[in-house]
Design a protein around this motif. Structure first.
Motif, mmCIF file in Angstrom:
data_model
loop_
_atom_site.group_PDB
_atom_site.id
_atom_site.type_symbol
_atom_site.label_atom_id
_atom_site.label_comp_id
_atom_site.label_asym_id
_atom_site.label_seq_id
_atom_site.Cartn_x
_atom_site.Cartn_y
_atom_site.Cartn_z
ATOM 1 N N ALA A 182 0.684 -1.202 0.114
ATOM 2 C CA ALA A 182 0.043 0.093 0.033
ATOM 3 C C ALA A 182 0.782 1.276 -0.108
ATOM 4 N N GLY A 183 2.026 1.062 -0.461
ATOM 5 C CA GLY A 183 2.892 2.414 -0.783
ATOM 6 C C GLY A 183 3.682 2.710 0.581
ATOM 7 N N ASN A 184 4.697 3.824 0.300
ATOM 8 C CA ASN A 184 5.608 4.288 1.605
ATOM 9 C C ASN A 184 6.249 3.024 2.201
ATOM 10 N N VAL A 185 6.629 1.846 1.517
ATOM 11 C CA VAL A 185 7.173 0.963 2.210
ATOM 12 C C VAL A 185 8.767 1.415 2.624
ATOM 13 N N MET A 186 9.163 1.119 3.527
ATOM 14 C CA MET A 186 10.546 1.496 4.166
ATOM 15 C C MET A 186 11.620 0.724 3.278
ATOM 16 N N ASP A 187 12.546 1.554 2.866
ATOM 17 C CA ASP A 187 13.577 0.846 2.068
ATOM 18 C C ASP A 187 14.617 0.026 2.942
ATOM 19 N N ASN A 188 15.521 -0.796 2.702
ATOM 20 C CA ASN A 188 16.367 -1.403 3.520
ATOM 21 C C ASN A 188 17.292 -0.474 4.065
ATOM 22 N N THR A 189 17.828 0.672 3.486
ATOM 23 C CA THR A 189 18.729 1.470 4.251
ATOM 24 C C THR A 189 18.220 2.232 5.161
ATOM 25 N N MET A 220 5.223 1.425 5.558
ATOM 26 C CA MET A 220 4.831 0.291 5.375
ATOM 27 C C MET A 220 5.972 -0.430 5.773
ATOM 28 N N PHE A 221 5.844 -1.945 6.061
ATOM 29 C CA PHE A 221 7.160 -2.834 6.247
ATOM 30 C C PHE A 221 6.896 -4.093 5.610
ATOM 31 N N THR A 222 8.118 -4.502 5.007
ATOM 32 C CA THR A 222 8.100 -6.010 4.438
ATOM 33 C C THR A 222 8.045 -6.846 5.653
ATOM 34 N N ALA A 223 7.514 -8.228 5.307
ATOM 35 C CA ALA A 223 7.652 -9.236 6.398
ATOM 36 C C ALA A 223 8.730 -9.525 7.065
ATOM 37 N N ALA A 224 9.831 -9.603 6.080
ATOM 38 C CA ALA A 224 11.260 -9.835 6.915
ATOM 39 C C ALA A 224 11.586 -8.702 7.830
ATOM 40 N N GLN A 225 11.052 -7.342 7.419
ATOM 41 C CA GLN A 225 11.498 -6.299 8.541
ATOM 42 C C GLN A 225 10.620 -6.325 9.490
ATOM 43 N N SER A 245 -0.522 -6.440 15.383
ATOM 44 C CA SER A 245 -0.962 -5.155 15.050
ATOM 45 C C SER A 245 -0.097 -4.464 13.735
ATOM 46 N N MET A 246 0.877 -5.259 13.393
ATOM 47 C CA MET A 246 1.719 -4.869 12.169
ATOM 48 C C MET A 246 1.395 -5.662 11.051
ATOM 49 N N TYR A 247 0.427 -6.538 10.917
ATOM 50 C CA TYR A 247 0.041 -7.118 9.781
ATOM 51 C C TYR A 247 -0.656 -6.127 8.901
ATOM 52 N N ARG A 248 -1.373 -5.430 9.295
ATOM 53 C CA ARG A 248 -1.910 -4.364 8.365
ATOM 54 C C ARG A 248 -1.086 -3.405 7.717
ATOM 55 N N ASN A 249 0.145 -3.507 8.176
ATOM 56 C CA ASN A 249 0.940 -2.580 7.574
ATOM 57 C C ASN A 249 2.280 -3.177 7.013
ATOM 58 N N CYS A 250 2.001 -4.615 6.589
ATOM 59 C CA CYS A 250 2.943 -5.359 5.708
ATOM 60 C C CYS A 250 2.574 -5.260 4.358
ATOM 61 N N ALA A 251 3.663 -4.940 3.537
ATOM 62 C CA ALA A 251 3.597 -4.711 1.997
ATOM 63 C C ALA A 251 3.550 -6.196 1.307
ATOM 64 N N ASP A 252 3.842 -7.128 1.880
ATOM 65 C CA ASP A 252 3.989 -8.576 1.334
ATOM 66 C C ASP A 252 3.286 -9.455 2.131
ATOM 67 N N LEU A 272 -0.357 -16.614 16.016
ATOM 68 C CA LEU A 272 -0.353 -15.519 15.134
ATOM 69 C C LEU A 272 -0.869 -15.902 13.632
ATOM 70 N N MET A 273 -0.613 -17.274 13.314
ATOM 71 C CA MET A 273 -1.036 -17.901 12.120
ATOM 72 C C MET A 273 -2.525 -17.850 12.086
ATOM 73 N N GLU A 274 -3.117 -18.359 13.204
ATOM 74 C CA GLU A 274 -4.659 -18.246 13.215
ATOM 75 C C GLU A 274 -5.241 -16.890 13.023
ATOM 76 N N TYR A 275 -4.498 -15.938 14.037
ATOM 77 C CA TYR A 275 -4.903 -14.636 13.614
ATOM 78 C C TYR A 275 -4.965 -13.938 12.182
ATOM 79 N N VAL A 276 -3.880 -14.414 11.625
ATOM 80 C CA VAL A 276 -3.754 -13.801 9.869
ATOM 81 C C VAL A 276 -5.103 -14.650 9.185
ATOM 82 N N THR A 277 -5.167 -16.188 9.636
ATOM 83 C CA THR A 277 -5.953 -16.705 8.749
ATOM 84 C C THR A 277 -7.617 -16.368 8.677
ATOM 85 N N ASN A 278 -7.660 -15.921 10.295
ATOM 86 C CA ASN A 278 -9.054 -15.504 10.313
ATOM 87 C C ASN A 278 -9.558 -14.098 9.932
#
Length: 279
Positions: A182-189, A220-225, A245-252, A272-278
Motif C-alpha cells: 500500500a505504498g511508503n514501504v521502508m527501504d532497506n537502508t 509500510m514494512f516488509t514481512a522480513a522487516q 498489529s503490524m499485519y495491516r502495515n505489511c507490504a507483502d 499468530l497464524m490463526e489470527y492472520v487466517t481469520n
C-alpha cells in the motif's frame, strides 16, 4: 481571424482526442440485453434487495462533452466488517455492497462527509468522518459495538487524470501486481537506520513498541522487516501483540509466515497464524 479560428479548432481537436474512446485498453463486450437495459432494475442477492428509482435508458441525457473534475477529491477510506452478512456501505456519493466484509473507497472529497452502514437494506449506523486529501482512513465496524477508527495515514502524493494510465496500473509506486503493497514501504537502508536507533534509544519493550507504532503511521514494512522488529522484543506476549498489529502495515502479506521465526514458543506462532487466517 483565420489564424484564431484554426487555433480554436486545433484545441478542440486535442480535447476530443483526450476523451475519445478506444485509444487505450481493450473494449469489453456489453452483455446486457436490450430488454434488461430498458427495464427498471434492482440490485439483489438472495433475499437481500435494494430498490432504486432507475430512469429508462432511452430517457437519459447523453453528455459526451463531460470534463473530469480533477479537483474532486483525493481522500480514501478502507472499512472492514469482520462478520458474516451482506452489508452496504455509503460514503458521500459512493456506495458499495458485498459479502466479503472489505470496502475500499477512493477519490473522496476532503472535509466532513457522512458514512452510513446497512445490513439487508436496513440502516444500522450513521456518523460523520473528517477526511483529509492524500490520506487514508482505516476503520473497523462491529454490529454490536459500532465503528472504530484504527488509523489515518498519508498516501503517496496526489494523483490525477493527466497521468491516469500510469496511476491506474501502479497507484502508489508499488511493485507491479502486488495490491497488498500500500505504498511508503521502508527501504532497506532506512529500515537499518530505524532499527539501529530503536535498539540504541529504547531498552524496554514498551518504549520499542511505542516507537514502532509511531513509525507505522507513515510507513509500510516488509514481512522480513517486521520479523526483525518483533524479534527485538523481549517477551513473547509483547511480540505477539506487535506482530498482530503490524499485519495491516505489511507490504507483502503473502510472506507473513516469516514473522513466525521471531517467536520462542510454538503456541505464539500458532496463535499468530490463526489470527492472520481469520482476518
Amino acid at each position: 481571424m483565420k489564424k484564431i479560428f484554426i487555433s480554436l479548432m486545433f484545441l478542440a481537436g486535442i480535447s476530443v482526442w483526450g476523451q475519445e474512446a478506444g485509444k487505450a485498453g481493450e473494449l469489453l463486450k456489453n452483455e446486457a440485453s436490450t430488454k434488461e437495459m430498458q427495464s427498471p432494475n434492482s440490485l439483489s442477492r438472495g433475499n437481500k434487495t435494494f430498490d432504486h428509482n432507475t430512469a429508462n435508458q432511452n430517457n437519459k441525457i447523453k453528455n459526451p462533452g463531460y470534463q473530469w473534475n480533477k479537483n474532486y477529491g483525493y481522500a480514501e477510506v478502507f472499512l472492514r466488517i469482520p462478520e458474516q452478512g451482506f452489508f452496504t456501505v455509503e460514503i458521500g456519493d459512493q456506495m458499495m455492497a458485498n459479502g466479503s466484509g472489505k470496502y475500499r473507497f477512493f477519490d473522496l472529497q476532503s472535509g466532513r462527509i457522512p458514512i452510513a452502514i446497512y445490513e439487508n437494506g436496513f440502516l444500522m449506523y450513521r456518523t460523520t468522518l473528517m477526511l483529509r486529501n492524500n490520506s487514508r482512513m482505516v476503520l473497523d465496524f462491529f454490529t454490536n459495538e459500532g465503528l472504530y477508527l484504527l488509523d489515518s495515514y498519508p498516501v503517496q502524493g496526489q494523483y490525477g487524470f493527466n497521468d491516469w494510465n500510469d496511476v491506474w496500473n501502479n497507484p502508489y509506486g508499488n511493485q507491479s501486481g502486488n495490491w497488498n503493497n500500500a505504498g511508503n514501504v521502508m527501504d532497506n537502508t532506512t529500515f537499518r537506520q530505524f532499527f539501529e536507533m530503536l535498539q540504541r534509544n529504547e531498552k524496554f519493550d514498551d518504549g520499542k513498541i511505542a516507537m514502532i507504532n509511531q513509525q507505522m503511521r507513515n510507513s509500510m514494512f516488509t514481512a522480513a522487516q517486521i520479523r526483525d522488529l518483533v524479534k527485538s522484543i523481549s517477551f513473547d506476549k509483547n511480540k505477539l501483540s506487535l506482530a498482530k498489529s503490524m499485519y495491516r502495515n505489511c507490504a507483502d502479506k503473502n510472506k507473513y509466515f516469516l514473522v513466525s521465526d521471531a517467536f520462542d514458543f510454538e503456541s505464539s506462532k500458532r496463535e499468530l497464524m490463526e489470527y492472520v487466517t481469520n482476518l
